[in-house]
Scaffold this motif. Structure first.
Motif, PDB file in Angstrom:
ATOM      1  N   PRO A   1       0.828  -1.208   0.000  1.00  0.00           N
ATOM      2  CA  PRO A   1       0.000   0.000   0.000  1.00  0.00           C
ATOM      3  C   PRO A   1       0.861   1.257   0.000  1.00  0.00           C
ATOM      4  O   PRO A   1       1.756   1.387   0.835  1.00  0.00           O
ATOM      5  CB  PRO A   1      -0.797  -0.115   1.304  1.00  0.00           C
ATOM      6  CG  PRO A   1      -0.714  -1.539   1.691  1.00  0.00           C
ATOM      7  CD  PRO A   1       0.553  -2.071   1.127  1.00  0.00           C
ATOM      8  N   GLY A   2       0.563   2.143  -0.942  1.00  0.00           N
ATOM      9  CA  GLY A   2       1.239   3.431  -0.977  1.00  0.00           C
ATOM     10  C   GLY A   2       2.745   3.330  -1.052  1.00  0.00           C
ATOM     11  O   GLY A   2       3.460   4.097  -0.400  1.00  0.00           O
TER      12      GLY A   2
ATOM     13  N   TYR B   1     -13.257   3.463   3.912  1.00  0.00           N
ATOM     14  CA  TYR B   1     -12.018   4.183   3.633  1.00  0.00           C
ATOM     15  C   TYR B   1     -11.543   3.895   2.200  1.00  0.00           C
ATOM     16  O   TYR B   1     -11.148   4.797   1.467  1.00  0.00           O
ATOM     17  CB  TYR B   1     -10.949   3.774   4.654  1.00  0.00           C
ATOM     18  CG  TYR B   1      -9.594   4.383   4.402  1.00  0.00           C
ATOM     19  CD1 TYR B   1      -9.374   5.744   4.579  1.00  0.00           C
ATOM     20  CD2 TYR B   1      -8.529   3.598   3.963  1.00  0.00           C
ATOM     21  CE1 TYR B   1      -8.134   6.306   4.334  1.00  0.00           C
ATOM     22  CE2 TYR B   1      -7.283   4.147   3.713  1.00  0.00           C
ATOM     23  CZ  TYR B   1      -7.083   5.510   3.899  1.00  0.00           C
ATOM     24  OH  TYR B   1      -5.867   6.064   3.641  1.00  0.00           O
ATOM     25  N   GLN B   2     -11.608   2.626   1.807  1.00  0.00           N
ATOM     26  CA  GLN B   2     -11.181   2.251   0.460  1.00  0.00           C
ATOM     27  C   GLN B   2     -12.123   2.792  -0.601  1.00  0.00           C
ATOM     28  O   GLN B   2     -11.701   3.288  -1.640  1.00  0.00           O
ATOM     29  CB  GLN B   2     -11.099   0.732   0.334  1.00  0.00           C
ATOM     30  CG  GLN B   2      -9.956   0.100   1.099  1.00  0.00           C
ATOM     31  CD  GLN B   2      -8.601   0.492   0.535  1.00  0.00           C
ATOM     32  OE1 GLN B   2      -8.530   0.987  -0.585  1.00  0.00           O
ATOM     33  NE2 GLN B   2      -7.554   0.302   1.307  1.00  0.00           N
TER      34      GLN B   2
ATOM     35  N   ARG C   1     -11.690   5.713  -3.896  1.00  0.00           N
ATOM     36  CA  ARG C   1     -11.899   5.403  -5.320  1.00  0.00           C
ATOM     37  C   ARG C   1     -12.966   6.273  -5.983  1.00  0.00           C
ATOM     38  O   ARG C   1     -13.280   6.061  -7.153  1.00  0.00           O
ATOM     39  CB  ARG C   1     -12.286   3.929  -5.467  1.00  0.00           C
ATOM     40  CG  ARG C   1     -11.144   2.971  -5.205  1.00  0.00           C
ATOM     41  CD  ARG C   1     -11.454   1.606  -5.765  1.00  0.00           C
ATOM     42  NE  ARG C   1     -12.555   0.969  -5.067  1.00  0.00           N
ATOM     43  CZ  ARG C   1     -12.387   0.157  -4.024  1.00  0.00           C
ATOM     44  NH1 ARG C   1     -11.193  -0.100  -3.561  1.00  0.00           N
ATOM     45  NH2 ARG C   1     -13.426  -0.401  -3.437  1.00  0.00           N
ATOM     46  N   ILE C   2     -13.519   7.248  -5.232  1.00  0.00           N
ATOM     47  CA  ILE C   2     -14.588   8.067  -5.832  1.00  0.00           C
ATOM     48  C   ILE C   2     -14.054   8.835  -7.037  1.00  0.00           C
ATOM     49  O   ILE C   2     -14.702   8.918  -8.081  1.00  0.00           O
ATOM     50  CB  ILE C   2     -15.175   9.030  -4.768  1.00  0.00           C
ATOM     51  CG1 ILE C   2     -15.963   8.216  -3.742  1.00  0.00           C
ATOM     52  CG2 ILE C   2     -16.068  10.080  -5.426  1.00  0.00           C
ATOM     53  CD1 ILE C   2     -16.448   9.027  -2.572  1.00  0.00           C
ATOM     54  N   ARG C   3     -12.877   9.400  -6.915  1.00  0.00           N
ATOM     55  CA  ARG C   3     -12.251  10.111  -8.025  1.00  0.00           C
ATOM     56  C   ARG C   3     -10.804   9.642  -8.173  1.00  0.00           C
ATOM     57  O   ARG C   3     -10.160   9.297  -7.176  1.00  0.00           O
ATOM     58  CB  ARG C   3     -12.244  11.633  -7.775  1.00  0.00           C
ATOM     59  CG  ARG C   3     -13.596  12.283  -7.623  1.00  0.00           C
ATOM     60  CD  ARG C   3     -14.336  12.440  -8.920  1.00  0.00           C
ATOM     61  NE  ARG C   3     -13.559  13.125  -9.929  1.00  0.00           N
ATOM     62  CZ  ARG C   3     -14.035  13.416 -11.148  1.00  0.00           C
ATOM     63  NH1 ARG C   3     -15.279  13.081 -11.476  1.00  0.00           N
ATOM     64  NH2 ARG C   3     -13.286  14.024 -12.022  1.00  0.00           N
ATOM     65  N   PRO C   4     -10.281   9.634  -9.390  1.00  0.00           N
ATOM     66  CA  PRO C   4      -8.893   9.181  -9.561  1.00  0.00           C
ATOM     67  C   PRO C   4      -7.858  10.245  -9.198  1.00  0.00           C
ATOM     68  O   PRO C   4      -6.688   9.936  -9.034  1.00  0.00           O
ATOM     69  CB  PRO C   4      -8.834   8.845 -11.058  1.00  0.00           C
ATOM     70  CG  PRO C   4      -9.850   9.725 -11.686  1.00  0.00           C
ATOM     71  CD  PRO C   4     -10.939   9.916 -10.677  1.00  0.00           C
TER      72      PRO C   4
ATOM     73  N   PRO D   1     -12.023  -1.463   6.764  1.00  0.00           N
ATOM     74  CA  PRO D   1     -11.372  -0.711   5.690  1.00  0.00           C
ATOM     75  C   PRO D   1     -12.305  -0.352   4.531  1.00  0.00           C
ATOM     76  O   PRO D   1     -11.922   0.381   3.647  1.00  0.00           O
ATOM     77  CB  PRO D   1     -10.321  -1.702   5.197  1.00  0.00           C
ATOM     78  CG  PRO D   1     -10.965  -3.029   5.384  1.00  0.00           C
ATOM     79  CD  PRO D   1     -11.830  -2.924   6.595  1.00  0.00           C
TER      80      PRO D   1
ATOM     81  N   LYS E   1      -5.272   8.192   0.307  1.00  0.00           N
ATOM     82  CA  LYS E   1      -6.127   7.333  -0.530  1.00  0.00           C
ATOM     83  C   LYS E   1      -5.715   5.863  -0.445  1.00  0.00           C
ATOM     84  O   LYS E   1      -5.633   5.163  -1.451  1.00  0.00           O
ATOM     85  CB  LYS E   1      -6.106   7.799  -1.991  1.00  0.00           C
ATOM     86  CG  LYS E   1      -6.624   9.211  -2.171  1.00  0.00           C
ATOM     87  CD  LYS E   1      -6.631   9.623  -3.624  1.00  0.00           C
ATOM     88  CE  LYS E   1      -7.703   8.876  -4.399  1.00  0.00           C
ATOM     89  NZ  LYS E   1      -7.817   9.359  -5.765  1.00  0.00           N
ATOM     90  N   GLY E   2      -5.412   5.410   0.749  1.00  0.00           N
ATOM     91  CA  GLY E   2      -5.045   4.001   0.910  1.00  0.00           C
ATOM     92  C   GLY E   2      -3.575   3.754   0.715  1.00  0.00           C
ATOM     93  O   GLY E   2      -3.097   2.653   0.949  1.00  0.00           O
TER      94      GLY E   2
ATOM     95  N   LEU F   1      -4.119   3.678   5.754  1.00  0.00           N
ATOM     96  CA  LEU F   1      -5.170   2.908   6.412  1.00  0.00           C
ATOM     97  C   LEU F   1      -4.896   2.781   7.907  1.00  0.00           C
ATOM     98  O   LEU F   1      -5.807   2.893   8.742  1.00  0.00           O
ATOM     99  CB  LEU F   1      -5.279   1.532   5.758  1.00  0.00           C
ATOM    100  CG  LEU F   1      -6.441   0.667   6.225  1.00  0.00           C
ATOM    101  CD1 LEU F   1      -7.761   1.364   6.001  1.00  0.00           C
ATOM    102  CD2 LEU F   1      -6.433  -0.660   5.499  1.00  0.00           C
TER     103      LEU F   1
END
Lengths: 210, 732
Positions: free
Chosen positions: A25-26, A110-111, A115-118, A107, A53-54, A59
């Protein structure tokens, strides 16, 4: 039988059933400082986790900002409450009005929020002199306005979450200040049905993007 | 205690006496083959006096599921062997026997010289908020070379919710008359009339459709040699279609046929094909504009068999299907001049194209049914373009191959399956600027080994592994494509069945499953998780008395959900369930089944607490109980009286500030009673079906986070439900 065993061994050895190794992650982001020493530090860490963003340790930073009385020793359990107008505007909400707890928040929410917007996110907290912070050694009750914007590489930022949390209750635990209660309210300047449909409250996002 | 209640105790010895003198259960003997020892033997129970002997071996050799074969036997009231024999003699798959018989019944070239038959059917299905009334008639008249056929179906569907109601009426009638100029050729006319009306209370506009087709019909069949048979039919005429979307008038055509070529025992090819189309003037109902439209649809399906009864054989199935439909669409042109801007509406033709092509083949090596090896492959390509800019186009391509093997050796039966497939989907117009595609590859392998030790003990070990990789790519510009992911699953199961005697058997199974859900990109990999499931099952069946059998199934499972990067969200859910069933056959006319189901499901976070020891911190707990009885009494042949009481209790608790507290309680009582009929009415009609009256009482209590109970008002509903069907046959 020997032939079948040999065939299965060959299949197992050729990688057909070996999942790919996921990226950590990240992996490309710097780690978030896990600071929860004051209520504002907790909110800043919370905001940085949303912006990650994760990625990185986002997280973990997000999760540790929420009170946990089940596996931890915190005095209360995180619970998010909805604006009544928002809640009743949703057809078949997935939880009761007071049913959104830590298991819904991390999670999965939060996840899904990430993902709502890139584009990259920017999270902004704002307080008000009309509602001063009420703070003692173990609890804090705050008024905060929040706004999350997705920032494209060109063009105007897009607001994807906006609203007011009041009361925003935090508790002082052995590992820092944790969010206990998030009473979500629609920003009166935006209303429950914003034009374009993007600038929703976090409560609406929780119900629509669980 | 009042007197009537005390008198009830007198019934206890009476019931014990009745059970002791009851007749043996009617369940049929399960197959002795170790391979089917763990099959669902409830499918073998007799229904309507039919037997299902050899169900599992026949279904296995035909390549259909046992419940499908059983359903076919019940539907057509045929023994299994007879269905298989009919399928073989008609050269059709086993599930096509019924439709093929029905089609040939009304084929004028297949009818006898003197037929005058009429069949009327009427059915009424009623449920809690809907009812369907159907009426249908089939008339067939043949006298010498003249034939007349008519099929009429009328259906009325009523739906009622919340005080509103809606009605759908569908009426179809096909009438064909003609002359058989020779045993292999007929000419005539066909009228195809269809009506549809939909009325909704509160709806803005009701909908209706009227379709009239009047066609010249030409039917022929050919058999130039014993190994070659074919049929060719052609219909052409006038089409008149009016509905709320379009008005279409013009010429309609339908060319269809079938072909079978058979060469000795080594080659068969069955081919069916149909081409339909029309040339029409089409417009919108609200506009006087008319445009030319051309609809065309072709569908070719075939099955090729090579060396079917031989040790090495092959079969290939293929399908080519393409459909083009042109619909009218209202558009408005904007005409700008230096002086003015005007808007001019007109009718545009929107084309919907659907393509579906595919081929699959199997190469079989077979020594016996227990020693065989198959290799198969398939390709399917489909696409759709409905002419709209957004979400209008999509395509699907599926390719794959696999192998199946089975080998019986000295009492051991080994089976193995492998398959590998790649599915590619593309959605290029998910937004105005583009979309995305995905490529999903799935590899799957499973195996099973079973062996009978003597006549009393059967052991079976099985394993399964599969991996699906989904990769997504952009087409044009699209902002939110799904994320690449892998789904991995493996499972091992060991089970043994011990048959102590004809009256008692017991089975034990241990099952381990591991599932990985992996997002590959760093933006979402923090939610990657693994679920490990451990499950144990123990079941036993004991015939307590000659007509009383008890069955109990106990299951214990633990699901560990582990997050790779967020151990604090790890969860554990446990499940303990017990299902106990008593089946009593008190007399040939009276049977009683009683089932009790208890289910307890605690769940919550699972991780180390401050003392360093890993615990389950319960945050949710569910207890469900169910008690159900089915009582069936048959006073006379063809009439059964049914009673089915059922009681449900649901209790759910959740953590409030670290302590489990009630969240919801629910109690439901269902009671259904009625009759099942299968009786002759006069000498030519039969009434079948069932009709039930159902009563339901329901009550629940919700608890707030502060523990405040808010009971819901008790809800009670009672309604009729069931289905009755009357069929009446006249003539021969």
């Amino acid at each position: 039988m020997t032939l079948a065993a040999a065939a299965l061994s060959a299949l197992a050895g050729c990688g057909l059933f070996k999942p790919d190794t996921p990226q950590a992650p990240g992996a490309s982001l710097p780690p978030i400082a896990l600071l929860y020493g004051t209520p504002d530090q907790t909110l800043a860490t919370f905001a940085a986790a949303v912006e990650a963003k994760g990625g990185s340790n986002g997280l973990t930073a997000y999760s540790r900002a929420l009170a946990d009385s089940l596996t931890g020793t915190d005095a209360c359990e995180f619970r998010a409450l909805f604006d009544a107008v928002v809640y009743h505007s949703i057809t078949n909400p997935i939880v009761a009005p007071d049913g959104w707890d830590r298991t819904h928040e991390v999670p999965s929410f939060y996840q899904s929020f990430a993902r709502i917007r890139p584009e990259s996110y920017v999270f902004t907290w704002r307080d008000s002199s009309a509602f001063p912070d009420q703070l003692d050694a173990t609890t804090a009750t705050l008024w905060r306005h929040y706004q999350v914007q997705a920032v494209p590489t060109s063009g105007e930022p897009i607001t994807i979450a906006i609203g007011i949390v009041y009361p925003l209750e935090l508790t002082n635990t052995a590992t820092g200040w944790k969010i206990c209660r998030w009473q979500d309210n629609v920003d009166p300047a935006v209303g429950p049905n914003p034009p374009g449909g993007d600038a929703l409250s976090m409560g609406a996002r929780r119900l629509l993007n669980p | 205690m009042n007197r009537p209640r005390r008198l009830l105790y007198l019934l206890v010895p009476l019931a014990v006496w009745a059970i002791a003198w009851a007749l043996p259960g009617r369940a049929q003997t399960p197959p002795p083959d170790a391979r089917f020892a763990f099959a669902d033997t409830t499918l073998l129970r007799d229904t309507l006096g039919l037997r299902f002997d050899e169900l599992f071996p026949l279904a296995d050799s035909l390549g259909v599921t046992p419940d499908t074969l059983r359903a076919l036997a019940i539907r057509y009231r045929y023994p299994l062997r007879r269905i298989v024999m009919l399928a073989d003699s008609m050269h059709v798959p086993v599930d096509s026997v019924g439709p093929t018989l029905e089609r040939e019944r009304f084929n004028p070239l297949a009818a006898g010289k003197r037929v005058n038959s009429f069949r009327y059917t009427s059915g009424y299905d009623v449920e809690q908020s809907s009812s369907v009334w159907t009426n249908g008639s089939d008339y067939n008249f043949v006298r010498g070379s003249i034939f007349v056929r008519n099929t009429t179906d009328i259906s009325q569907d009523r739906f009622g919710t919340g005080g509103s109601s809606s009605l759908r009426e569908t009426r179809n009638s096909v009438t064909e008359t003609g002359w058989k100029l020779s045993p292999n050729f007929s000419i005539g006319g066909r009228a195809n009339l269809e009506r549809f009306n939909s009325t909704d209370v509160g709806s803005i506009g009701d909908q209706s459709e009227t379709k009239n087709e009047f066609q010249l019909s030409l039917r022929s069949k050919q058999q130039p040699s014993r190994s070659f048979t074919s049929e060719l039919n052609f219909f052409t005429g006038f089409l008149d279609l009016t509905n709320f979307q379009q008005i279409k008038r013009g010429l309609s055509n339908d060319l269809n046929g079938r072909l079978r070529i058979e060469r000795g025992n080594w080659f068969t090819n069955d081919l069916t094909g149909q081409v339909t189309g029309n040339l029409a003037r089409t417009g919108l109902p609200v506009s006087p504009d008319r445009v030319n439209t051309h609809d065309l649809s072709n569908n070719i399906r075939g099955s090729l068999g090579l060396f079917s009864p031989r040790p090495v054989s092959a079969n290939v199935n293929y399908q080519l299907r393409r459909s083009t439909v042109e619909n009218p669409l209202a558009v408005t042109d904007t005409i700008r001049t230096p002086a003015d801007t005007t808007y001019e509406p007109h009718t545009h033709v929107q084309k919907v194209v659907t393509v579906n092509n595919g081929v699959d083949g199997t190469l079989q090596f077979r020594q016996t049914n227990d020693r065989k090896f198959d290799v198969n492959a398939h390709v399917t390509i489909s696409s759709q373009d409905n002419g709209t800019v957004l979400n209008g186009r999509s395509s699907h391509r599926d390719t794959g191959w696999g192998a199946d093997g089975r080998y019986l050796w000295q009492g051991w039966t080994g089976e193995a399956h492998f398959s590998y497939g790649v599915v590619r989907d593309e959605f290029p117009s998910r937004s105005l600027t583009g979309g995305y595609g995905d490529r999903a590859s799935t590899a799957s392998a499973d195996g099973r080994l079973s062996h009978g030790f003597g006549v009393r003990f059967v052991l079976q070990a099985s394993g399964r592994v599969s991996l699906t990789r989904s990769n997504y790519y952009l087409i044009g510009f699209y902002t939110n494509p799904p994320i690449d992911n892998d789904q991995y699953q493996q499972n091992y199961r060991l089970e043994g069945l011990y048959t102590v005697s004809d009256a008692l058997n017991s089975a034990l199974a241990l099952d381990v499953t591991r599932v990985l859900a992996l997002n590959l990109a760093s933006v979402s990999s923090s939610s990657n998780n693994e679920t490990d499931t451990y499950r144990a099952e123990w079941r036993w069946t004991y015939r307590l008395l000659a007509g009383l059998t008890a069955t109990q199934r106990n299951a214990l499972s633990a699901n560990y959900l582990k997050y790779n990067y967020l151990a604090s969200s790890n969860r554990l859910s446990l499940d303990y369930s017990t299902v106990t069933t008593l089946n009593a056959v008190l007399s040939p006319r009276l049977t009683i089944d009683i089932t009790h189901n208890a289910d307890f499901q605690p769940s919550g976070s699972y991780g180390p607490l401050p003392d360093g020891i890993t615990y389950l911190s319960r945050s949710d707990e569910t207890r469900n109980y169910q008690l159900r009885a089915n009582i069936s009494y048959t006073p006379i042949p063809g009439l059964s009286l049914l009673l089915s009481p059922e009681y449900l209790a649901n209790n759910r608790s959740s953590a409030q500030n670290g302590v489990l507290a009630p969240q919801q309680l629910g109690r439901t009582m269902d009671f259904s009673g009625g009759a099942s009929l299968n009786v002759p009415v006069g000498s030519r009609a039969r009434l079948t079906g069932n009709i039930l009256r159902t009563f339901r009482d329901d009550r629940s209590v919700q608890y707030s986070s502060t523990g405040l109970a808010s009971p819901s008002p008790r809800t009670s509903v009672d309604f009729w439900n069931g289905s009755l069907n009357l069929s009446w046959d006249l003539g021969k």
